[in-house]
Scaffold this active site. Structure first.
Site, PDB file in Angstrom:
ATOM      1  N   ASP A 203      42.031  47.728  -2.494  1.00  0.00           N
ATOM      2  CA  ASP A 203      41.054  48.826  -2.471  1.00  0.00           C
ATOM      3  C   ASP A 203      40.744  49.293  -1.053  1.00  0.00           C
ATOM      4  OD1 ASP A 203      39.246  50.593  -3.841  1.00  0.00           O
ATOM      5  OD2 ASP A 203      37.573  49.333  -3.185  1.00  0.00           O
ATOM      6  N   SER A 227      35.315  54.958  -5.190  1.00  0.00           N
ATOM      7  CA  SER A 227      36.233  54.488  -6.223  1.00  0.00           C
ATOM      8  C   SER A 227      35.542  54.552  -7.583  1.00  0.00           C
ATOM      9  CB  SER A 227      36.677  53.047  -5.936  1.00  0.00           C
ATOM     10  OG  SER A 227      37.301  52.961  -4.676  1.00  0.00           O
ATOM     11  N   GLN A 277      44.526  53.890  -9.131  1.00  0.00           N
ATOM     12  CA  GLN A 277      43.093  54.103  -8.961  1.00  0.00           C
ATOM     13  C   GLN A 277      42.758  55.579  -9.046  1.00  0.00           C
ATOM     14  OE1 GLN A 277      40.723  54.051  -5.018  1.00  0.00           O
ATOM     15  NE2 GLN A 277      40.442  51.959  -5.783  1.00  0.00           N
TER      16      GLN A 277
END
Length: 288
Positions: A203, A227, A277
């Site tokens: 991430d 996110s 993502q």
């Protein structure tokens, strides 16, 4: 062990409260909210603590609320299924009585099967790229202040970007970004630990790749980025304290959301993991 490395070890040092209940803490930092990769890693490691003899092969997660780094996070693991080949766990990360993050993870027994993979991109090897000290001396001084601050920040993951020049030249470019990553120091020989560390690192910059095609970055103060969800698949064994190529791209942006993907290769060119993502990317309304 250095203070930088110890902070990563501390992140995965979860306290067992009850049979399916764990507590994790955030490292001291100036960030106003908990880093998303930390919550992914702690959630996955909490789930791993409830499974014996099997490694996680996938996780799917949603970020629900920003986490407060000053408050411990409680991880509640739900043992959904223990089958002959697969095990399923659901994890809620909780602060102040509210879920800030939800994740499902699947585990599988080790078994043989068909094998194929996409080839690793042809990029410079990590030793051909400037290390952190070289970047600080010769590369970062020519970059925007926000980029300098990000890459000079002490972190438990070493980062060597391949296309770092995109931050200096600006302009719209093909939405691809390759980065070499590895843990700063040698990690324990526990496979679940290495998978949780990669979950942490996955991430770090994936959302930013969705803005390359638009000539901007998540470091631009005019961009509001966060996110929204995160998925990770583990394909083959690896060590997170050895160099891994994180090859990222972004097939689409729409509806104030950016979709990004990543393929993770080891030094031998084996595809060890895949990531996907979607994140919020919108101009800040107060600066529009």
């Amino acid at each position: 062990m250095s203070q930088i490395s110890a902070s990563l070890t501390a992140i995965l040092d979860l306290e067992t409260l009850e049979r399916n209940l764990f507590r994790g803490r955030s490292p001291k930092s100036n960030w106003p909210r908990v880093f998303g990769g930390q919550v992914i890693a702690q959630s996955l490691y909490a789930a791993c603590k409830t499974v014996e003899g099997r490694q996680p092969h996938s996780l799917h997660a949603y970020f629900l609320l920003p986490g407060d780094p000053e408050i411990p996070i409680v991880y509640e693991v739900d043992r959904l299924r223990d089958g002959r080949s697969f095990t399923t766990r659901r994890v809620l990360a909780i602060q102040k009585g509210e879920a800030i993050f939800a994740m499902s993870a699947s585990f599988q027994v080790d078994e043989p099967g068909f094998e194929h993979q996409m080839p690793m991109p042809s990029v410079p090897m990590p030793e051909e790229l400037p290390d952190r000290e070289e970047m600080a001396k010769s590369v970062l001084p020519h970059m925007p202040d926000a980029i300098q601050a990000y890459y000079q920040r002490k972190r438990p993951i070493e980062i060597r970007p391949v296309e770092l020049e995109r931050y200096r030249t600006g302009g719209k470019m093909e939405p691809k970004f390759n980065v070499w990553i590895r843990a700063m120091e040698t990690l324990p020989d526990e496979p679940a630990f290495h998978r949780s560390v990669l979950a942490y690192a996955s991430d770090l910059m994936l959302l930013d790749s969705s803005l390359i095609a638009h000539g901007t970055t998540v470091f631009d103060q005019k961009i509001q980025g966060a996110s929204l969800d995160h998925a990770l698949w583990f394909h083959r064994p690896f060590r997170a304290d050895e160099w891994l190529l994180y090859s990222q791209d972004s097939p689409s942006t729409s509806g104030a959301r950016g979709f990004s993907r990543g393929l993770v290769f080891d030094l031998q060119g084996r595809l060890v993991a895949s990531v996907a993502q979607e994140g919020l990317i919108r101009p800040r309304p107060d600066l529009g």
